[in-house]
Write a protein that holds these residues in place. Structure first.
Motif, PDB file in Angstrom:
ATOM      1  N   ALA A 141       1.024  -1.437  -0.133  1.00 45.52           N
ATOM      2  CA  ALA A 141       0.052  -0.407   0.416  1.00 45.52           C
ATOM      3  C   ALA A 141       0.781   1.360  -0.144  1.00 45.52           C
ATOM      4  CB  ALA A 141      -1.093   0.335   1.427  1.00 45.52           C
ATOM      5  N   ALA A 142       0.278   2.292  -0.938  1.00 44.88           N
ATOM      6  CA  ALA A 142       1.596   3.343  -1.233  1.00 44.88           C
ATOM      7  C   ALA A 142       0.819   4.326  -1.096  1.00 44.88           C
ATOM      8  CB  ALA A 142       2.565   3.096  -2.711  1.00 44.88           C
ATOM      9  N   TYR A 143       1.286   5.328   0.173  1.00 43.29           N
ATOM     10  CA  TYR A 143       0.627   6.818  -0.243  1.00 43.29           C
ATOM     11  C   TYR A 143       1.914   7.806  -0.692  1.00 43.29           C
ATOM     12  CZ  TYR A 143      -1.977  10.929   1.174  1.00 43.29           C
ATOM     13  OH  TYR A 143      -2.642  12.116   1.199  1.00 43.29           O
ATOM     14  N   TYR A 144       1.215   8.312  -1.994  1.00 44.78           N
ATOM     15  CA  TYR A 144       2.036   9.591  -3.024  1.00 44.78           C
ATOM     16  C   TYR A 144       1.960  11.172  -2.338  1.00 44.78           C
ATOM     17  CZ  TYR A 144       3.279   5.154  -5.652  1.00 44.78           C
ATOM     18  OH  TYR A 144       3.131   4.104  -6.457  1.00 44.78           O
ATOM     19  N   TYR A 145       3.157  11.170  -1.794  1.00 39.13           N
ATOM     20  CA  TYR A 145       3.170  13.133  -1.763  1.00 39.13           C
ATOM     21  C   TYR A 145       3.637  13.373  -3.045  1.00 39.13           C
ATOM     22  CZ  TYR A 145       2.568  11.266   3.421  1.00 39.13           C
ATOM     23  OH  TYR A 145       2.045  10.701   4.003  1.00 39.13           O
ATOM     24  N   SER A 146       3.377  14.708  -3.236  1.00 43.17           N
ATOM     25  CA  SER A 146       4.464  15.927  -4.802  1.00 43.17           C
ATOM     26  C   SER A 146       5.676  15.086  -4.511  1.00 43.17           C
ATOM     27  CB  SER A 146       4.073  17.569  -4.021  1.00 43.17           C
ATOM     28  OG  SER A 146       4.969  17.675  -2.811  1.00 43.17           O
ATOM     29  N   ASP A 147       6.583  15.130  -3.689  1.00 42.43           N
ATOM     30  CA  ASP A 147       7.638  14.056  -3.859  1.00 42.43           C
ATOM     31  C   ASP A 147       8.537  13.164  -3.210  1.00 42.43           C
ATOM     32  OD1 ASP A 147       9.411  16.884  -1.172  1.00 42.43           O
ATOM     33  OD2 ASP A 147       7.798  15.714  -0.688  1.00 42.43           O
ATOM     34  N   SER A 148       7.661  12.022  -2.088  1.00 43.05           N
ATOM     35  CA  SER A 148       7.645  11.286  -1.558  1.00 43.05           C
ATOM     36  C   SER A 148       6.438  10.402  -1.406  1.00 43.05           C
ATOM     37  CB  SER A 148       8.405  11.190  -0.235  1.00 43.05           C
ATOM     38  OG  SER A 148       7.036  11.892   0.167  1.00 43.05           O
ATOM     39  N   VAL A 149       6.867   9.263  -1.296  1.00 46.62           N
ATOM     40  CA  VAL A 149       5.749   7.930  -1.554  1.00 46.62           C
ATOM     41  C   VAL A 149       6.000   7.161   0.188  1.00 46.62           C
ATOM     42  CG1 VAL A 149       7.366   6.217  -2.401  1.00 46.62           C
ATOM     43  CG2 VAL A 149       5.405   6.243  -2.623  1.00 46.62           C
ATOM     44  N   ASN A 150       4.822   7.029   1.077  1.00 45.54           N
ATOM     45  CA  ASN A 150       5.333   6.074   2.585  1.00 45.54           C
ATOM     46  C   ASN A 150       4.288   4.942   1.765  1.00 45.54           C
ATOM     47  OD1 ASN A 150       5.527   6.056   4.906  1.00 45.54           O
ATOM     48  ND2 ASN A 150       3.616   6.863   5.250  1.00 45.54           N
ATOM     49  N   ASP A 151       5.604   3.422   1.921  1.00 47.23           N
ATOM     50  CA  ASP A 151       4.667   2.607   1.906  1.00 47.23           C
ATOM     51  C   ASP A 151       4.175   1.515   2.791  1.00 47.23           C
ATOM     52  OD1 ASP A 151       6.459   0.483  -1.073  1.00 47.23           O
ATOM     53  OD2 ASP A 151       6.942   2.137   0.889  1.00 47.23           O
ATOM     54  N   TYR A 152       3.821   0.495   2.860  1.00 51.32           N
ATOM     55  CA  TYR A 152       3.721  -0.886   3.704  1.00 51.32           C
ATOM     56  C   TYR A 152       3.880  -2.053   2.737  1.00 51.32           C
ATOM     57  CZ  TYR A 152       2.259   3.332   6.223  1.00 51.32           C
ATOM     58  OH  TYR A 152       1.696   4.585   7.104  1.00 51.32           O
ATOM     59  N   TRP A 153       4.281  -2.477   3.100  1.00 47.57           N
ATOM     60  CA  TRP A 153       4.595  -3.584   2.584  1.00 47.57           C
ATOM     61  C   TRP A 153       4.699  -5.229   3.829  1.00 47.57           C
ATOM     62  CZ3 TRP A 153       5.993  -4.871  -1.979  1.00 47.57           C
ATOM     63  CH2 TRP A 153       6.625  -3.944  -2.832  1.00 47.57           C
ATOM     64  N   GLY A 154       3.068  -6.008   3.507  1.00 47.65           N
ATOM     65  CA  GLY A 154       3.253  -7.168   4.219  1.00 47.65           C
ATOM     66  C   GLY A 154       3.571  -7.993   4.222  1.00 47.65           C
ATOM     67  N   GLN A 155       3.820  -9.151   5.001  1.00 42.00           N
ATOM     68  CA  GLN A 155       5.308 -10.374   5.241  1.00 42.00           C
ATOM     69  C   GLN A 155       5.162 -11.582   4.402  1.00 42.00           C
ATOM     70  OE1 GLN A 155       1.695 -10.442   6.114  1.00 42.00           O
ATOM     71  NE2 GLN A 155       1.402 -12.794   6.975  1.00 42.00           N
ATOM     72  N   GLY A 156       4.405 -11.452   3.488  1.00 41.80           N
ATOM     73  CA  GLY A 156       4.242 -12.606   1.982  1.00 41.80           C
ATOM     74  C   GLY A 156       3.963 -14.287   2.666  1.00 41.80           C
ATOM     75  N   THR A 157       2.950 -14.733   1.316  1.00 41.98           N
ATOM     76  CA  THR A 157       2.362 -15.749   1.588  1.00 41.98           C
ATOM     77  C   THR A 157       3.169 -16.471   0.706  1.00 41.98           C
ATOM     78  OG1 THR A 157       0.188 -16.691   1.964  1.00 41.98           O
ATOM     79  CG2 THR A 157       0.193 -14.954   0.383  1.00 41.98           C
ATOM     80  N   GLN A 158       3.304 -17.623   0.742  1.00 46.64           N
ATOM     81  CA  GLN A 158       3.784 -19.108  -0.331  1.00 46.64           C
ATOM     82  C   GLN A 158       2.018 -19.140  -0.954  1.00 46.64           C
ATOM     83  OE1 GLN A 158       6.737 -19.590  -1.256  1.00 46.64           O
ATOM     84  NE2 GLN A 158       5.813 -20.470  -2.980  1.00 46.64           N
ATOM     85  N   VAL A 159       3.103 -18.765  -2.448  1.00 49.89           N
ATOM     86  CA  VAL A 159       1.600 -20.437  -3.681  1.00 49.89           C
ATOM     87  C   VAL A 159       2.205 -20.793  -4.119  1.00 49.89           C
ATOM     88  CG1 VAL A 159      -0.023 -19.215  -5.439  1.00 49.89           C
ATOM     89  CG2 VAL A 159      -0.044 -17.383  -2.886  1.00 49.89           C
ATOM     90  N   THR A 160       1.576 -22.065  -4.315  1.00 46.19           N
ATOM     91  CA  THR A 160       2.817 -22.963  -4.553  1.00 46.19           C
ATOM     92  C   THR A 160       1.481 -23.777  -5.622  1.00 46.19           C
ATOM     93  OG1 THR A 160       4.298 -23.481  -2.810  1.00 46.19           O
ATOM     94  CG2 THR A 160       3.539 -25.638  -4.461  1.00 46.19           C
ATOM     95  N   VAL A 161       1.571 -23.886  -6.874  1.00 47.22           N
ATOM     96  CA  VAL A 161       0.575 -24.617  -7.728  1.00 47.22           C
ATOM     97  C   VAL A 161       2.153 -25.656  -8.811  1.00 47.22           C
ATOM     98  CG1 VAL A 161      -0.796 -24.101  -9.643  1.00 47.22           C
ATOM     99  CG2 VAL A 161       0.277 -22.116  -9.174  1.00 47.22           C
ATOM    100  N   SER A 162       1.354 -26.873  -7.811  1.00 46.73           N
ATOM    101  CA  SER A 162       1.674 -28.205  -7.949  1.00 46.73           C
ATOM    102  C   SER A 162       0.653 -29.373  -8.095  1.00 46.73           C
ATOM    103  CB  SER A 162       2.847 -28.502  -7.244  1.00 46.73           C
ATOM    104  OG  SER A 162       3.153 -30.051  -7.724  1.00 46.73           O
ATOM    105  N   SER A 163       0.995 -30.102  -8.903  1.00 44.15           N
ATOM    106  CA  SER A 163      -0.159 -31.535  -9.297  1.00 44.15           C
ATOM    107  C   SER A 163       0.824 -32.117  -7.617  1.00 44.15           C
ATOM    108  CB  SER A 163       0.217 -32.414 -10.877  1.00 44.15           C
ATOM    109  OG  SER A 163       0.954 -32.173 -10.117  1.00 44.15           O
TER     110      SER A 163
END
Length: 120
Positions: free
Chosen positions: A98-120
């Motif tokens: 998620a990112a909030y854009y100011y005129s000269d900078s950006v403030n952003d946040y990240w999730g911790q990540g989640t694994q997606v595995t597609v396999s048979s």
């Protein structure tokens, strides 16, 4: 505490579906552009989709167009990534942003990540 908390990853067979969730706390997600990124083993992190904070067009990388849909729920302050027709090449750790854009900078946040595995 300002944070994004992800959930919803897992193991799925090719052709299956998963929905990733990303709940924001401490800030209003509606005021932020939101996006999903992924990183496969040995590869660079890449953008999957991004949605502006208000109006505008939601963009998707070509390889997921027509299969993935990003959305947000204002009442729950949560963003989602619906993934259908999954392919083995979609296997990666997925991150929300998620990112909030100011005129000269950006403030952003990240999730911790989640694994997606597609396999048979």
């Amino acid at each position: 505490q300002l944070q994004l908390v992800e959930s919803g990853g897992g193991l799925v067979q090719p052709g299956g579906s998963l929905r990733l969730s990303c709940a924001a706390s401490g800030f209003n997600l509606d005021l932020h552009a939101i996006g999903w990124f992924r990183q496969a083993p040995g590869k660079e992190r890449e953008g999957v989709s991004c949605m502006p904070s208000s109006g505008g067009i939601t963009n998707y990388r070509d390889s997921v167009k027509g299969r993935f849909t990003v959305s947000r729920d204002s009442a729950k302050n949560t963003m989602y990534l619906q993934m259908n027709s999954l392919k083995p090449e979609d296997t990666a750790v997925y991150y929300c942003n998620a990112a909030y854009y100011y005129s000269d900078s950006v403030n952003d946040y990240w999730g911790q990540g989640t694994q997606v595995t597609v396999s048979s």
